[in-house]
Design a protein around this motif. Structure first.
Motif, short mmCIF file in Angstrom:
data_model
loop_
_atom_site.label_atom_id
_atom_site.label_comp_id
_atom_site.label_asym_id
_atom_site.label_seq_id
_atom_site.Cartn_x
_atom_site.Cartn_y
_atom_site.Cartn_z
N CYS A 70 -1.04 -5.30 -0.50
CA CYS A 70 0.42 -5.18 -0.52
C CYS A 70 1.12 -6.53 -0.40
CB CYS A 70 0.88 -4.27 0.62
SG CYS A 70 0.42 -2.53 0.41
N LYS A 71 0.38 -7.59 -0.18
CA LYS A 71 1.00 -8.90 0.00
C LYS A 71 1.86 -9.32 -1.19
CE LYS A 71 0.32 -13.68 1.36
NZ LYS A 71 -0.63 -14.78 1.69
N PRO A 72 1.46 -9.06 -2.45
CA PRO A 72 2.30 -9.47 -3.57
C PRO A 72 3.72 -8.89 -3.54
CG PRO A 72 0.10 -8.94 -4.35
CD PRO A 72 0.17 -8.52 -2.90
N LYS A 84 10.31 0.20 -1.42
CA LYS A 84 10.79 0.11 -0.03
C LYS A 84 10.72 -1.32 0.51
CE LYS A 84 11.95 4.29 0.00
NZ LYS A 84 13.40 4.61 -0.07
N LEU A 85 9.69 -2.06 0.13
CA LEU A 85 9.59 -3.43 0.59
C LEU A 85 10.69 -4.31 0.00
CD1 LEU A 85 5.72 -3.96 0.54
CD2 LEU A 85 7.19 -3.86 2.55
N LYS A 86 11.08 -4.03 -1.22
CA LYS A 86 12.17 -4.78 -1.84
C LYS A 86 13.49 -4.57 -1.11
CE LYS A 86 10.47 -5.21 -6.60
NZ LYS A 86 10.66 -4.79 -8.01
N GLU A 87 13.62 -3.43 -0.43
CA GLU A 87 14.85 -3.13 0.30
C GLU A 87 14.93 -3.86 1.64
OE1 GLU A 87 14.89 1.10 0.60
OE2 GLU A 87 15.16 1.43 -1.56
N ARG A 128 2.14 5.94 -4.99
CA ARG A 128 2.17 5.28 -3.68
C ARG A 128 2.57 3.81 -3.81
NH1 ARG A 128 -2.45 6.71 -2.17
NH2 ARG A 128 -3.68 4.85 -2.58
N ASN A 129 1.97 3.11 -4.74
CA ASN A 129 2.28 1.69 -4.92
C ASN A 129 3.74 1.49 -5.33
OD1 ASN A 129 -0.28 0.89 -4.23
ND2 ASN A 129 -1.00 0.67 -6.33
N ALA A 130 4.23 2.39 -6.18
CA ALA A 130 5.63 2.28 -6.61
C ALA A 130 6.58 2.48 -5.43
CB ALA A 130 5.92 3.30 -7.71
N TRP A 131 6.25 3.44 -4.56
CA TRP A 131 7.09 3.68 -3.38
C TRP A 131 7.05 2.49 -2.43
CZ3 TRP A 131 6.29 4.05 1.92
CH2 TRP A 131 7.33 4.64 2.67
N ILE A 132 5.86 1.96 -2.18
CA ILE A 132 5.73 0.80 -1.29
C ILE A 132 6.52 -0.39 -1.83
CG2 ILE A 132 4.11 -0.91 -0.37
CD1 ILE A 132 1.99 1.39 -0.46
N GLU A 133 6.34 -0.69 -3.10
CA GLU A 133 7.05 -1.82 -3.70
C GLU A 133 8.56 -1.64 -3.60
OE1 GLU A 133 7.10 -4.47 -7.81
OE2 GLU A 133 6.12 -2.52 -7.80
N ASP A 166 9.99 -7.59 12.61
CA ASP A 166 11.15 -6.88 12.07
C ASP A 166 10.74 -5.65 11.27
OD1 ASP A 166 13.10 -8.99 12.82
OD2 ASP A 166 12.03 -10.18 11.32
N ALA A 167 9.51 -5.66 10.78
CA ALA A 167 9.02 -4.54 9.97
C ALA A 167 7.50 -4.46 10.13
CB ALA A 167 9.39 -4.73 8.50
N ILE A 168 6.99 -3.25 10.01
CA ILE A 168 5.54 -3.02 10.04
C ILE A 168 5.22 -2.02 8.93
CG2 ILE A 168 3.59 -2.05 11.33
CD1 ILE A 168 4.99 -2.90 13.90
N MET A 169 4.15 -2.30 8.18
CA MET A 169 3.63 -1.29 7.25
C MET A 169 2.18 -1.02 7.60
SD MET A 169 3.22 -3.30 3.63
CE MET A 169 2.70 -5.01 3.55
N CYS A 170 1.79 0.22 7.44
CA CYS A 170 0.43 0.66 7.72
C CYS A 170 0.06 1.64 6.61
CB CYS A 170 0.35 1.30 9.10
SG CYS A 170 -1.32 1.66 9.66
N ILE A 171 -0.69 1.15 5.63
CA ILE A 171 -0.88 1.86 4.37
C ILE A 171 -2.30 2.40 4.26
CG2 ILE A 171 -0.73 1.64 1.87
CD1 ILE A 171 1.96 1.28 3.44
N GLU A 172 -2.41 3.74 4.23
CA GLU A 172 -3.70 4.41 4.06
C GLU A 172 -4.71 3.95 5.12
OE1 GLU A 172 -3.91 6.87 1.18
OE2 GLU A 172 -1.88 6.47 1.90
#
Length: 232
Positions: A39-41, A19-22, A12-17, A92-98
């Protein structure tokens, strides 16, 4: 050493990182239900805003899985996730994680995300497919499968670009088998003997072999969904 059943959070962390880089530099992103802002880092190139309802302390009602401690001193917004005090089309973007399993009405959160996100904006969602009771009493659903997103996201103006299923049937079973001793210690007075420890190791070895050969068992069970969508 076998890693079967240990890759839920890692994946999960790898996917989030990734996608956020994109997401382009400088975009304004909302971390909805941010908790301790883990997820702030991954958002150093973005204008980051964190939101949470701010009522969980780590102890909860002392039932199920609890964290013990929980630091939310640095949240930018403390509010209901369905009533976030920002103007329409602000992000511009929203994330909602777990988070969705902790919401009594997750569709209200989707409605709010649709209000806050500009057309063409990015939505990142993750939630378990199946979960043990955790963060109680703020735990209202065991999880969500891919059909939930496929039905509801378009209803709120989102186009799904990607749904990734994290793990499979064998990985999920291995994750729970690894919890047996903890659950037994907490809820029974039965200690495992050497033979029972051997059985667990043998099961994990078998599940690892089956997971490597898996051809689609995630259609019945997996850790959770990773969803990428855009606001139309």
């Amino acid at each position: 050493m076998s890693i079967v059943g240990l890759q839920n959070e890692v994946n999960r962390n790898a996917w989030i990182e990734r996608k956020l880089k994109e997401i382009p530099d400088g975009w304004h992103i909302l971390d909805a239900g941010a908790g301790e802002r883990r997820c702030k880092p991954y958002c150093a190139h973005l204008c980051y805003t964190s939101q949470d309802f701010g009522q969980y302390t780590g102890c909860g009602d002392k039932k199920g899985l609890q964290t013990g401690s929980w630091n939310q001193e640095n949240l930018d917004i403390i509010s209901d996730i369905a009533e976030i005090p920002r103007p329409d089309l602000f992000f511009d973007a929203i994330m909602c994680i777990e988070v969705f399993e902790h919401l009594p009405a997750p569709l209200l959160a989707l409605k709010e995300f649709s209000r806050l996100l500009r057309p063409g904006g990015v939505l990142l969602l993750t939630a378990p497919f199946c979960s043990l009771t955790h963060f109680a009493p703020f735990h209202f659903s065991a999880g969500f499968n891919s059909y939930w997103y496929e039905k509801h996201l378009p209803e709120y103006g989102f186009k799904i670009l990607e749904i990734e299923k994290n793990g499979n049937y064998f990985e999920y079973l291995a994750q729970e088998i690894r919890r047996i001793d903890w659950v037994a210690n907490k809820y029974t007075n039965c200690k495992a003997n050497l033979f029972e420890h051997w059985i667990v190791k043998s099961l994990l070895k078998r599940l690892e072999k089956l997971s490597r050969r898996d051809t689609g068992s995630n259609e019945i069970l997996y850790f959770g969904c990773h969803v990428l969508a855009i606001k139309e």
